[in-house]
Write an enzyme that holds these catalytic residues in place. Structure first.
Site, PDB file in Angstrom:
ATOM      1  N   ASN A  28       0.813  -1.263   0.016  1.00 19.49           N
ATOM      2  CA  ASN A  28       0.055  -0.040  -0.036  1.00 19.49           C
ATOM      3  C   ASN A  28       0.719   1.146  -0.102  1.00 19.49           C
ATOM      4  OD1 ASN A  28      -2.394  -1.247   0.077  1.00 19.49           O
ATOM      5  ND2 ASN A  28      -3.054  -0.630   1.989  1.00 19.49           N
ATOM      6  N   TYR A  29       2.171   0.995   0.449  1.00 15.90           N
ATOM      7  CA  TYR A  29       2.940   2.176   0.590  1.00 15.90           C
ATOM      8  C   TYR A  29       3.466   2.849  -0.613  1.00 15.90           C
ATOM      9  CZ  TYR A  29       2.729   1.263   5.613  1.00 15.90           C
ATOM     10  OH  TYR A  29       2.342   1.051   6.889  1.00 15.90           O
TER      11      TYR A  29
END
Length: 112
Positions: A16-17
């Site tokens: 997600n990052y």
């Protein structure tokens, strides 16, 4: 690389990052042995067995690594209390956990 050069040895990332590729490159460029860096990533939510395995496969590919030291559930309770009590969510949690234990037994995740 600069964090690793001043002594950091735990790196927390997640798909997600959008940082897994950069983290993997930094570890390789650091000159450190893989065993000297504790890498953490996360599976998103409680998607079940196949989603968890696919998430680890993707993370390891992005990192360019053979294993993670710790694999966590990202946002395990992100759907709210009512949803957490649902049978669907409970099933997803159980299957996610089962996949994580199997991945650990296979040596693809090292920590507990």
């Amino acid at each position: 690389v600069s964090s690793l050069s001043v002594g950091y040895r735990l790196v927390d990332t997640a798909s997600n990052y959008g940082t897994e590729g950069a983290v993997g490159r930094a570890v390789r460029r650091s000159g450190l042995e893989r065993s000297e860096v504790f890498l953490v990533s996360k599976v998103v939510g409680n998607g079940g067995y196949a989603t968890t395995v696919e998430s680890l496969d993707k993370s390891l590919a992005e990192l360019g690594m053979e294993y993670l030291d710790l694999f966590l559930i990202h946002g395990a309770a992100a759907y709210g209390v009512d949803e957490l009590r649902s049978e669907r969510h409970a099933y997803g949690r159980r299957e996610t956990w089962r996949a994580m234990k199997d991945l650990q037994a296979a040596g693809r995740v090292r920590g507990e």
